[in-house]
Design a protein around this motif. Structure first.
Motif, short mmCIF file in Angstrom:
data_model
loop_
_atom_site.label_atom_id
_atom_site.label_comp_id
_atom_site.label_asym_id
_atom_site.label_seq_id
_atom_site.Cartn_x
_atom_site.Cartn_y
_atom_site.Cartn_z
N VAL A 6 -35.18 -28.36 13.93
CA VAL A 6 -34.36 -27.49 14.77
C VAL A 6 -33.55 -26.59 13.85
O VAL A 6 -32.89 -27.06 12.91
N CYS A 7 -33.62 -25.28 14.09
CA CYS A 7 -32.90 -24.33 13.23
C CYS A 7 -31.91 -23.48 14.00
O CYS A 7 -31.12 -22.76 13.40
N HIS A 8 -31.94 -23.54 15.34
CA HIS A 8 -31.07 -22.68 16.14
C HIS A 8 -31.01 -23.22 17.56
O HIS A 8 -32.04 -23.57 18.13
N ILE A 9 -29.81 -23.30 18.11
CA ILE A 9 -29.62 -23.69 19.51
C ILE A 9 -28.91 -22.51 20.18
O ILE A 9 -27.93 -22.00 19.66
N TRP A 29 -15.81 -24.05 16.25
CA TRP A 29 -16.88 -23.21 15.72
C TRP A 29 -16.35 -21.82 15.40
O TRP A 29 -15.42 -21.33 16.04
N LYS A 30 -16.96 -21.18 14.42
CA LYS A 30 -16.64 -19.81 14.03
C LYS A 30 -17.77 -18.91 14.52
O LYS A 30 -18.94 -19.30 14.51
N PHE A 41 -22.94 -18.69 15.87
CA PHE A 41 -21.83 -19.58 15.61
C PHE A 41 -22.24 -20.66 14.64
O PHE A 41 -23.42 -20.93 14.44
N GLY A 42 -21.22 -21.27 14.04
CA GLY A 42 -21.47 -22.35 13.12
C GLY A 42 -20.19 -23.08 12.79
O GLY A 42 -19.11 -22.76 13.27
N SER A 43 -20.36 -24.08 11.96
CA SER A 43 -19.26 -24.91 11.51
C SER A 43 -19.17 -24.75 10.00
O SER A 43 -20.13 -25.06 9.29
N GLY A 44 -18.05 -24.25 9.50
CA GLY A 44 -17.95 -23.94 8.08
C GLY A 44 -18.94 -22.84 7.75
O GLY A 44 -18.97 -21.82 8.42
N HIS A 47 -24.98 -22.55 9.88
CA HIS A 47 -25.42 -21.92 11.12
C HIS A 47 -25.88 -23.01 12.10
O HIS A 47 -26.62 -23.91 11.73
N ILE A 48 -25.41 -22.89 13.34
CA ILE A 48 -25.83 -23.83 14.39
C ILE A 48 -26.67 -23.10 15.44
O ILE A 48 -27.71 -23.57 15.84
N GLY A 49 -26.20 -21.94 15.89
CA GLY A 49 -26.93 -21.26 16.95
C GLY A 49 -26.27 -19.98 17.38
O GLY A 49 -25.59 -19.32 16.59
#
Length: 120
Positions: A6-9, A29-30, A41-44, A47-49
């Motif tokens: 999984v690379c993107h939600i 999230w930023k 968006f992501g954390s630190g 990249h999350i999604g």
């Protein structure tokens, strides 16, 4: 990131500002604008999604999950051989690479991403 992970939600949202506030307050999230309709968006620095602006969200169709593929054409063909089908056609996303969707045997959409990486 390795292929087949999984690379993107992606969440569909009707109000970008409201959704950003919610997810920022919930998970810290930023956010970073990406084109006219998406904010990633992501954390630190991870990249999350992304949040994707839509006029209407159909509950049950969001979020969508995107899997990294090393050869997107191979996986599109493989979907029907494995009992699924193709979804949306392969398309170029500037500065990202290629995307397409496939459908599993129950009709669930699965996103595929083939990244264009510098030096790879």
């Amino acid at each position: 990131m390795a292929k087949n992970e999984v690379c993107h939600i992606e969440w569909e949202v009707t109000n970008m500002e409201r959704s950003q506030r919610f997810y920022q307050e919930m998970f810290d999230w930023k956010f970073q604008p990406f084109g006219d309709q998406m904010t990633t968006f992501g954390s630190g620095d991870k990249h999350i999604g992304g949040l994707f602006k839509r006029d209407k969200v159909n509950p049950g169709t969001s979020p969508s999950i995107w899997i990294e593929a090393d050869d997107i054409d191979h996986y599109i063909k493989r979907a029907s051989q494995a009992g699924g089908s193709s979804g949306t056609e392969k398309q170029m996303v500037p500065s990202v690479g290629w995307t397409a969707t496939i459908k599993d045997p129950d009709g669930n959409s699965v996103g595929l991403v083939q990244f264009v990486r510098a030096g790879v």
